[in-house]
Design an enzyme around this catalytic site. Structure first.
Site, PDB file in Angstrom:
ATOM      1  CE  LYS A   1      24.144 -26.681  -8.711  1.00 46.70           C
ATOM      2  NZ  LYS A   1      24.200 -26.718 -10.117  1.00 46.70           N
TER       3      LYS A   1
ATOM      4  NE  ARG B   1      14.992 -36.164 -13.615  1.00 52.06           N
ATOM      5  CZ  ARG B   1      15.641 -36.129 -12.191  1.00 52.06           C
ATOM      6  NH1 ARG B   1      15.014 -36.029 -11.420  1.00 52.06           N
ATOM      7  NH2 ARG B   1      16.866 -35.648 -12.347  1.00 52.06           N
TER       8      ARG B   1
ATOM      9  NE  ARG C   1      22.175 -35.841 -13.756  1.00 49.17           N
ATOM     10  CZ  ARG C   1      21.740 -34.811 -13.151  1.00 49.17           C
ATOM     11  NH1 ARG C   1      20.445 -34.428 -13.268  1.00 49.17           N
ATOM     12  NH2 ARG C   1      22.635 -34.154 -12.317  1.00 49.17           N
TER      13      ARG C   1
ATOM     14  NE  ARG D   1      17.629 -22.544  -9.719  1.00 42.58           N
ATOM     15  CZ  ARG D   1      18.132 -23.717 -10.134  1.00 42.58           C
ATOM     16  NH1 ARG D   1      19.008 -23.746 -10.790  1.00 42.58           N
ATOM     17  NH2 ARG D   1      17.633 -24.856  -9.435  1.00 42.58           N
TER      18      ARG D   1
END
Ligand SMILES: [Zn+2]
Length: 214
Positions: free
Chosen positions: A13, A160, A127, A88
């Protein structure tokens, strides 16, 4: 043009929103950015939001709604905007519609990027982030020039907590429970547009632009 990006965390997104924002000259409004700014500045809202985010949980509706509605009333949103990470939940979507209705506006399209859960867990595990300057990388499709080191500032890159498989799975469960009903909500309103989010990012962009128009 007022757009909402829908899709699981990691469906792409944010990257699509950035490209569309440049293409159409409308701001990309990410609740993630709003939260990060508040956390960095150590505001009360930021401290509260951080507690939830650290656990891989969603920030409660009341903390988010006013913030976003204020943002979209700013002058740079006059020609439209792209919402990424909001709404959301159904209550958030209803608050957004009510706020827009008051100024005789409505969302134009909800763009849903469909990606299977397993693909998302794999994607996010690759990531890497720089906690110092905020740059993000990916082991497969956006490698740093030197392994494990930020191109921009030389800081060591980390996976992360947000991107770890156990956190991602937790977030996907929350997504399916709370956010997926939004797809039905926007389908009923007739503004839902679904896209195959497993295609290459450029192909997904092309599909979206074909629908929105040049
Ligand atoms: Zn950096």
């Amino acid at each position: 043009m007022k757009l909402i990006m829908l899709g699981a965390p990691g469906a792409g997104k944010g990257s699509q929103a950035k490209v569309l924002s440049d293409k159409y000259g409308i701001p990309h409004i990410s609740t993630g950015d709003i939260f990060r700014a508040n956390i960095k500045e150590g505001t009360e809202l930021g401290k509260k939001a951080k507690k939830y985010m650290d656990q891989g949980l969603l920030v409660p509706d009341e903390l988010v709604c006013d913030l976003v509605v204020d943002r979209i009333k700013q002058s740079d949103c006059a020609n439209g905007f792209i919402l990424d990470g909001f709404p959301r939940t159904i209550p958030q979507a209803e608050s957004l519609d009510a706020a827009l209705d008051q100024i005789d506006e409505a969302m134009d399209f909800a763009i849903d990027l469909e990606v299977a859960d397993e693909v998302i867990v794999d994607r996010m595990g690759g990531r890497r982030a720089c906690l110092k300057c905020g740059a993000t990388y990916h082991l497969i499709n956006m490698k740093p020039q030197k392994d494990g080191i930020c191109d921009r500032c030389g800081e060591a890159l980390v996976l992360r907590d947000d991107d770890k498989p156990e956190t991602v799975k937790k977030r996907l469960t929350v997504y399916h429970d709370q956010t997926k009903p939004l797809i039905e909500y926007y389908r009923k309103k007739g503004i839902l547009k679904e896209f195959d989010g497993t295609k290459l990012p450029q192909e997904v962009t092309n599909d979206i632009i074909r629908m929105l128009g040049e």
